[in-house]
Scaffold this motif. Structure first.
Motif, short mmCIF file in Angstrom:
data_model
loop_
_atom_site.label_atom_id
_atom_site.label_comp_id
_atom_site.label_asym_id
_atom_site.label_seq_id
_atom_site.Cartn_x
_atom_site.Cartn_y
_atom_site.Cartn_z
N PHE A 6 33.01 55.14 35.18
CA PHE A 6 34.26 54.72 35.80
C PHE A 6 35.46 54.88 34.87
O PHE A 6 35.60 54.18 33.88
N VAL A 7 36.29 55.87 35.23
CA VAL A 7 37.47 56.20 34.46
C VAL A 7 38.69 55.90 35.33
O VAL A 7 38.87 56.50 36.39
N LEU A 8 39.49 54.95 34.87
CA LEU A 8 40.73 54.65 35.59
C LEU A 8 41.67 55.83 35.48
O LEU A 8 41.71 56.49 34.43
N GLY A 9 42.42 56.09 36.52
CA GLY A 9 43.36 57.19 36.38
C GLY A 9 44.18 57.44 37.63
O GLY A 9 44.14 56.68 38.60
N ASP A 10 44.91 58.55 37.56
CA ASP A 10 45.73 59.02 38.67
C ASP A 10 44.78 59.40 39.82
O ASP A 10 43.89 60.22 39.64
N PRO A 11 44.97 58.80 40.99
CA PRO A 11 44.06 59.10 42.11
C PRO A 11 44.03 60.59 42.49
O PRO A 11 43.07 61.05 43.10
N LEU A 12 45.09 61.32 42.11
CA LEU A 12 45.12 62.74 42.46
C LEU A 12 44.47 63.62 41.39
O LEU A 12 44.43 64.84 41.52
N ASP A 13 43.98 63.01 40.33
CA ASP A 13 43.27 63.77 39.30
C ASP A 13 41.78 63.76 39.64
O ASP A 13 41.17 62.69 39.74
N PRO A 14 41.18 64.95 39.84
CA PRO A 14 39.76 64.99 40.25
C PRO A 14 38.81 64.30 39.28
O PRO A 14 37.69 63.95 39.66
N SER A 15 39.23 64.05 38.03
CA SER A 15 38.31 63.37 37.11
C SER A 15 38.39 61.84 37.24
O SER A 15 37.59 61.11 36.65
N THR A 16 39.33 61.35 38.02
CA THR A 16 39.48 59.89 38.19
C THR A 16 38.39 59.35 39.11
O THR A 16 38.15 59.89 40.18
N THR A 17 37.74 58.29 38.67
CA THR A 17 36.71 57.69 39.53
C THR A 17 37.12 56.29 39.98
O THR A 17 36.43 55.70 40.80
N ILE A 18 38.20 55.76 39.44
CA ILE A 18 38.67 54.46 39.93
C ILE A 18 40.20 54.45 39.90
O ILE A 18 40.82 54.72 38.86
N GLY A 19 40.78 54.22 41.05
CA GLY A 19 42.23 54.23 41.19
C GLY A 19 42.80 52.82 41.19
O GLY A 19 42.09 51.85 40.85
N PRO A 20 44.06 52.68 41.57
CA PRO A 20 44.66 51.35 41.64
C PRO A 20 44.12 50.61 42.86
O PRO A 20 43.58 51.22 43.78
N LEU A 21 44.31 49.30 42.90
CA LEU A 21 44.02 48.54 44.11
C LEU A 21 45.12 48.84 45.13
O LEU A 21 46.13 49.46 44.81
N VAL A 22 44.93 48.35 46.34
CA VAL A 22 45.79 48.81 47.44
C VAL A 22 47.25 48.40 47.30
O VAL A 22 48.14 49.16 47.67
N THR A 23 47.51 47.20 46.76
CA THR A 23 48.90 46.73 46.63
C THR A 23 49.00 45.85 45.38
O THR A 23 47.98 45.34 44.88
N ALA A 24 50.23 45.62 44.96
CA ALA A 24 50.45 44.73 43.82
C ALA A 24 49.99 43.31 44.17
O ALA A 24 49.47 42.58 43.31
N SER A 25 50.16 42.90 45.42
CA SER A 25 49.75 41.52 45.76
C SER A 25 48.23 41.40 45.76
O SER A 25 47.68 40.36 45.38
N HIS A 26 47.53 42.46 46.16
CA HIS A 26 46.06 42.40 46.09
C HIS A 26 45.60 42.39 44.63
O HIS A 26 44.66 41.68 44.26
N GLN A 27 46.30 43.15 43.79
CA GLN A 27 45.98 43.15 42.35
C GLN A 27 46.11 41.72 41.80
O GLN A 27 45.23 41.23 41.06
#
Ligand code: NAD
Length: 501
Positions: A332-353
């Motif tokens: 699990f590598v956090l990253g830019d959701p548009l980068d194919p090497s990313t396996t975990i993106g941000p949560l849906v909203t700041a309030s959900h975070q």
């Protein structure tokens, strides 16, 4: 679909030329809200707004329901010759596949999941669902019962009429497709209310239905907030059914709204707190660990069946934690959701975070040991990111073990063998899914029989196809998606008794 050649540059270039469909889609055309109200949809990877979306309420729901009813009554879809309807739905499925890149980008930008998850999971899942239900259309049967010779009795299976579909943001396209498949296959008309956090793909989906030859008015989309557009749809007197996926809290409200209006049918696919049990007799611990890690951190943990409670037999507990920690760092590598090497993106909203971070605080205060994660990495502070997080030393009575966190937060609970594991696994209000890792066939069967969950996996996690039923026990709700059984939830039976005497 071969997705190995996609690059970050490709996705970013494609994103720049994207067109956002911001209006409702009613009677085959885009329409703004009567009062021109709108709400913003925000890219959770950057915190930047993407578009202003039409904010529907009672007038738009009224309009869409009237159009859907008119289409239903006209028979243009509900009485279309079955193989003709099948051909439309098959083309619809093919068009979703042909537009995979655009649909993938829309959902990824809107709710933050890695675009390659869209290409590898959500798009194939949507395409297959529409195709599977298309294939069932001329196999839906009624029955003739055994009666005295003086009568003929047969049972007709007929569509319900107007179906309201309300979906969440974690799999925007796929949750819609899971319900559109059986709703449309059985001849109903639909008003779809996408989640306000992820409205972007629904318009294109409805457009593709028209392009496939679907009649105008059969599939309509009304955007808006849950408490406005969703509630108006669920309270509407001319809606025959609400098919819902979302939280247990809202699922309960929908049942109340049905009682307050016309007793419409309500099927609910709600929350979960899925246990993953690992027994000491399982001889391939690495495989169990890999599935456990993917089972909780995939899709940022924003999954109804996220395996958030990992019940590990005490004799292998420490070894399991070591391997789990290592495998998480590898997978699990956090990253830019548009980068194919990313396996975990941000949560849906700041309030959900904020909500997920609050649960992490609660876990600390409850006395669980924070093994890794727990924060927001500096390099991603603009987005709604949360690191993959593990709590050990967890007791099933803790809030982090009882409530659905819906984020990348795993809890490991030590257990004393199969009896203890089943008792703890069942000690939850939810009942969506459960898994066990064991080589002991008697324990596996015992688990399958006694676990209070609608979906059970033995020596795997999240496996299945369109023939396997998706739906839960207890407060996960009464819905059944994907399988043939789903068809019964969008049809009603009619008994016809003909006197031959
Ligand atoms: P949510 O319940 O907040 O919202 C779901 C949908 O309901 C949205 O479209 C929202 O606008 C609408 N809504 C909200 N309030 C409403 C109201 N008063 N009347 C009518 N509609 C209303 O859920 P969410 O946060 O979008 O999604 C996460 C939840 O979905 C989690 O609990 C997750 O477990 C569940 N989920 C379940 C499954 C399953 O198959 N069981 C699958 C995916 C997600």
């Amino acid at each position: 679909m071969d997705t190995s050649s996609y690059t970050r540059d490709f996705w970013h270039a494609r994103a720049k030329s994207l067109k956002f469909r911001v209006n409702h889609f009613i009677d085959g055309a885009y329409v703004p809200s009567a009062d021109c109200r709108s709400f913003a949809t925000v890219n959770p990877a950057t915190g930047q707004p993407l578009a202003q979306i039409a904010r529907g309420g009672m007038p738009e729901i009224d309009h869409a329901v009237a159009v859907a009813r008119k289409a239903f009554k006209s028979g243009v879809w509900s009485r279309m010759e079955p193989r003709a309807r099948m051909a439309v739905l098959e083309r619809f499925s093919a068009l979703v596949e042909a537009n995979a890149e655009e649909l993938a980008l829309l959902d990824s930008l809107d709710m933050g999941k890695p675009v390659m998850d869209m290409m590898n999971i959500d798009i194939p899942g949507s395409v297959t669902s529409l195709k599977f239900f298309a294939e069932t259309i001329d196999k839906i049967e009624g029955a003739v019962t055994s009666t005295a010779v003086t009568a003929l009795h047969y049972i007709l299976r007929q569509p319900l009429g107007v179906v309201g579909i309300i979906v969440p943001w974690n799999y925007p396209l796929m949750m819609a497709a899971w319900k559109l498949g059986p709703a449309l296959a059985t001849g109903n008309s639909v008003v779809l209310k996408p989640a306000e956090q992820s409205p972007l793909s629904a318009g294109l989906l409805a457009e593709l239905f028209i392009e496939a030859g679907g009649p105008a008015g059969v599939l309509n989309v009304v955007h808006g907030l849950g408490e406005e557009a969703g509630k108006a749809l669920a309270l509407h007197h001319d809606v025959d059914k609400i098919a819902f996926t979302g939280s247990t809290e809202v699922g309960k409200l929908l049942m109340i709204y049905a009682g307050q209006s016309n007793m419409k049918r309500v099927t609910t696919e709600c929350g979960g707190k899925t246990p993953q049990i690992v027994l000491a007799d399982y001889d391939d611990l690495d495989t169990a660990v890999t599935y456990a890690v993917n089972g909780i951190y995939g899709n940022q943990g924003e999954v109804c069946n996220a395996g958030s409670r990992i019940l590990v037999e005490k004799t292998i507990h420490d070894d399991f934690i070591e391997r789990f920690t290592m495998r998480t760092a590898q997978n699990f590598v956090l990253g830019d959701p548009l980068d194919p090497s990313t396996t975990i993106g941000p949560l849906v909203t700041a309030s959900h975070q904020k909500r997920v971070l609050n649960y992490i605080d609660i876990g600390r205060k409850e006395g669980a040991a924070l093994r890794f994660g727990g924060g927001v990495p500096n390099s991603f502070s603009a987005g709604a990111y949360v690191e993959p997080t593990l709590f050990t030393g967890v007791d099933n009575s803790m809030q982090i073990a009882r409530e659905e966190i819906f984020g990348p937060v795993a809890t490991i609970i030590p257990v004393d063998g199969i009896d203890d594991a089943i008792e703890i696994a069942n000690d939850t209000v939810y009942g969506l899914a459960a898994s066990i890792w064991t080589r002991d066939v008697a324990k596996a069967h015992r688990f399958a029989r006694d676990i209070e969950a609608g979906v059970v996996w033995v020596n795997c996690f999240d496996h299945g196809d369109m023939t396997s039923i998706w739906g839960g026990f207890k407060q996960t709700g009464n819905g059944r998606d994907k399988c043939l059984e789903a068809l019964t939830q969008y049809t009603q039976t009619k008994s016809v008794w003909i006197n031959l005497g």
